[in-house]
Motif scaffolding. Structure first.
Motif, mmCIF file in Angstrom:
data_model
loop_
_atom_site.group_PDB
_atom_site.id
_atom_site.type_symbol
_atom_site.label_atom_id
_atom_site.label_comp_id
_atom_site.label_asym_id
_atom_site.label_seq_id
_atom_site.Cartn_x
_atom_site.Cartn_y
_atom_site.Cartn_z
ATOM 1 N N GLY A 132 0.776 -1.233 0.000
ATOM 2 C CA GLY A 132 0.000 0.000 0.000
ATOM 3 C C GLY A 132 0.802 1.274 0.000
ATOM 4 O O GLY A 132 0.423 2.263 0.638
ATOM 5 N N VAL A 133 1.936 1.287 -0.731
ATOM 6 C CA VAL A 133 2.732 2.505 -0.838
ATOM 7 C C VAL A 133 2.827 2.929 -2.296
ATOM 8 O O VAL A 133 2.469 2.180 -3.204
ATOM 9 C CB VAL A 133 4.160 2.311 -0.260
ATOM 10 C CG1 VAL A 133 4.091 1.824 1.180
ATOM 11 C CG2 VAL A 133 4.981 1.346 -1.111
ATOM 12 N N SER A 134 3.333 4.140 -2.528
ATOM 13 C CA SER A 134 3.476 4.661 -3.885
ATOM 14 C C SER A 134 4.483 3.834 -4.680
ATOM 15 O O SER A 134 5.643 3.691 -4.266
ATOM 16 C CB SER A 134 3.931 6.119 -3.834
ATOM 17 O OG SER A 134 4.431 6.542 -5.078
ATOM 18 N N ALA A 135 4.044 3.306 -5.826
ATOM 19 C CA ALA A 135 4.945 2.510 -6.661
ATOM 20 C C ALA A 135 6.077 3.370 -7.202
ATOM 21 O O ALA A 135 7.234 2.938 -7.256
ATOM 22 C CB ALA A 135 4.163 1.864 -7.796
ATOM 23 N N SER A 136 5.775 4.596 -7.611
ATOM 24 C CA SER A 136 6.819 5.454 -8.175
ATOM 25 C C SER A 136 7.864 5.806 -7.121
ATOM 26 O O SER A 136 9.064 5.856 -7.422
ATOM 27 C CB SER A 136 6.198 6.730 -8.755
ATOM 28 O OG SER A 136 5.503 7.464 -7.761
ATOM 29 N N ASN A 137 7.424 6.058 -5.896
ATOM 30 C CA ASN A 137 8.376 6.372 -4.825
ATOM 31 C C ASN A 137 9.252 5.171 -4.500
ATOM 32 O O ASN A 137 10.470 5.298 -4.335
ATOM 33 C CB ASN A 137 7.642 6.816 -3.567
ATOM 34 C CG ASN A 137 7.067 8.208 -3.677
ATOM 35 O OD1 ASN A 137 7.368 8.933 -4.625
ATOM 36 N ND2 ASN A 137 6.227 8.585 -2.724
ATOM 37 N N LEU A 138 8.637 4.003 -4.402
ATOM 38 C CA LEU A 138 9.411 2.807 -4.073
ATOM 39 C C LEU A 138 10.391 2.476 -5.194
ATOM 40 O O LEU A 138 11.549 2.127 -4.934
ATOM 41 C CB LEU A 138 8.475 1.625 -3.816
ATOM 42 C CG LEU A 138 9.138 0.342 -3.292
ATOM 43 C CD1 LEU A 138 9.867 0.595 -1.976
ATOM 44 C CD2 LEU A 138 8.101 -0.776 -3.118
#
Length: 459
Positions: free
Chosen positions: A338-344
């Motif tokens: 449940g986190v931002s794919a682009s950030n990860l």
């Protein structure tokens, strides 16, 4: 003081410190009684990883590991920024190796040295563990050794009073769960009860930076030794020091080994962003984790690290509870947690670049020390936590409690969480294993010293 029972030595607390002290004192020929506040010997030892740092041991030599007491002491002071009490560092590092060898040779406690990774701040492999590699197994072995020696361990026996006669401990008193009170006369007392992590008032006073962190220590650690010491006029030091941990599984409250971070894993917050240098140490990481949105973050790692972690029972427990999230790609892992794919994905790219270029990342971490992560990927949600405190009663080289005037009490000894540790005055001063180091090292010295004291009186 009117006492129903009299013993040579009363040991308050049945954790690693108390049981080590009891075994040492019994070996010296003393009659020992161990009094445990709660309904079973459990405490902080069982909740720990069970790893004990020691230098220049026979167990290291057997595995071809070169180390020295001097180097160990330098590592402790390096992590504590030179703020650890020098004579306590010397006492701990000199005493721990012989204590582990005595436990092995005299009481059948087997040790292995963990040599697959280095914990933050240690210059070489010196973490010793029983073969099961858990604190619960370590304590079980110590309990078994005490039972074999015929040392009575009385549970549900919370000591609440120390009787003092002209600077000497004459006895102790306790109250049973049914309200009955008992008084025990003793020739010496060893305070092996833990610190004050379970006392919200003391935590608020001395560790305000940990107030927002969950407490993952034993509920019985409510600071009696410190409160007794204040009333007795004992010297107390380093109460602002503690061990935190930045990787307690949430839910589940299972310790997730920092080995994941040391072998190439990293942490991201609810936005999918890294926020610190995980290699500084797991203790100081607790505050950084608590400061993140929601106070929860994700440990990210890969299959290589997962296979290594499966050698630890706590990690296997986390797996069996379904706490480990897995995915074949960074994008699907981001979705799973449940986190931002682009950030990860940006974090993975930056880490790869740092590893390839040999430099450090913006947080100061060097990613060239371990292989970069490769799919499939895994993650576990964790919180920061307070594990145990590191300040307490100052002891001398024989583990006798020292008064505020600098003179030691004649027959009052302390170790473990009751005594001042070797982590200096700050959260960041905790070097991995410092808790069990002072539990076993100081417990061994206290037991030996108290045993000699009471047996000498009989001669």
């Amino acid at each position: 003081m009117s006492a129903e029972v009299s013993v040579d030595i009363a040991v308050v607390g049945a954790g690693a410190c108390g049981l080590t002290a009891a075994l040492r004192a019994a070996d010296a020929g003393a009659e020992v009684l161990v009094l445990e506040k709660t309904d079973s010997p459990f405490g902080s030892t069982s909740m720990s990883s069970g790893f004990v740092p020691a230098a220049a041991t026979a167990f290291q030599a057997k595995q071809g590991i070169e180390d020295s007491v001097t180097l160990f002491a330098e590592d402790i002071q390096g992590k504590a920024k030179g703020q650890a009490v020098p004579h306590l560092v010397d006492l701990a590092t000199r005493s721990i190796g012989p204590a582990l060898e005595w436990l092995h040779d005299g009481h059948g406690v087997d040790w292995v040295v963990l040599d697959d990774f280095l914990y933050p701040g240690h210059s070489c492999h010196r973490m010793h563990a029983v073969p099961e590699k858990t604190g619960e197994a370590l304590l079980a072995r110590l309990v078994s050794a005490a039972e074999t020696q015929g040392i009575p361990i009385v549970c549900d026996a919370p000591v609440d009073t120390l009787f003092v006669d002209d600077g000497t401990i004459a006895g102790i008193a306790l109250e049973r769960p049914d309200g009955a009170r008992e008084t025990i006369a003793c020739g010496a007392a060893i305070l092996a009860c833990n610190g004050y992590g379970g006392n919200a008032g003391l935590v608020s006073r001395y560790l305000p930076y940990m107030q927002g962190a969950p407490y993952h220590g034993h509920a019985g650690n409510t600071g009696e030794a410190i409160l007794w010491g204040e009333r007795l006029g004992a010297r107390i030091a380093c109460l602002s020091a503690c061990q935190g941990h930045g990787s307690l599984a949430d839910p589940g409250a299972i310790l997730i080994s920092w080995a994941l971070m040391m072998q190439g894993g990293f942490q991201v917050n609810a936005d999918g962003r890294r926020f610190s240098n995980e290699h500084r140490g797991y203790s100081e990481q607790a505050v950084d984790v608590v400061a993140q949105p929601g106070g929860r973050v994700w440990c990210v790692f890969d299959e290589r690290i997962r296979e290594t972690a499966r050698g630890l029972s706590e990690f296997r427990d986390a797996e069996s509870m379904g706490l480990i999230k897995s995915a074949p790609t960074v994008e699907t892992l981001a979705s799973a947690i449940g986190v931002s794919a682009s950030n990860l994905e940006a974090e993975f790219i930056q880490i790869e670049a740092c590893a390839a270029g040999g430099g450090t990342d913006p947080h100061g971490r060097d990613f060239a020390t371990a292989p970069v992560l490769r799919p499939p990927f895994h993650a576990v949600r964790v919180s920061g936590a307070l594990f145990h405190t590191q300040g307490g009663l100052v002891i001398d080289e024989t583990a006798r409690v020292v008064g505020s005037d600098g003179r030691p009490f004649g027959n009052l000894f302390a170790g473990g969480g009751a005594a001042c540790g070797v982590s200096g005055t700050e959260l960041a001063g905790y070097l991995s294993g410092n808790g069990l180091l002072t539990a076993i090292a100081f417990g061994s010295v206290a037991g030996q010293s108290a045993g000699r004291l009471v047996t000498h009186r009989r001669e």
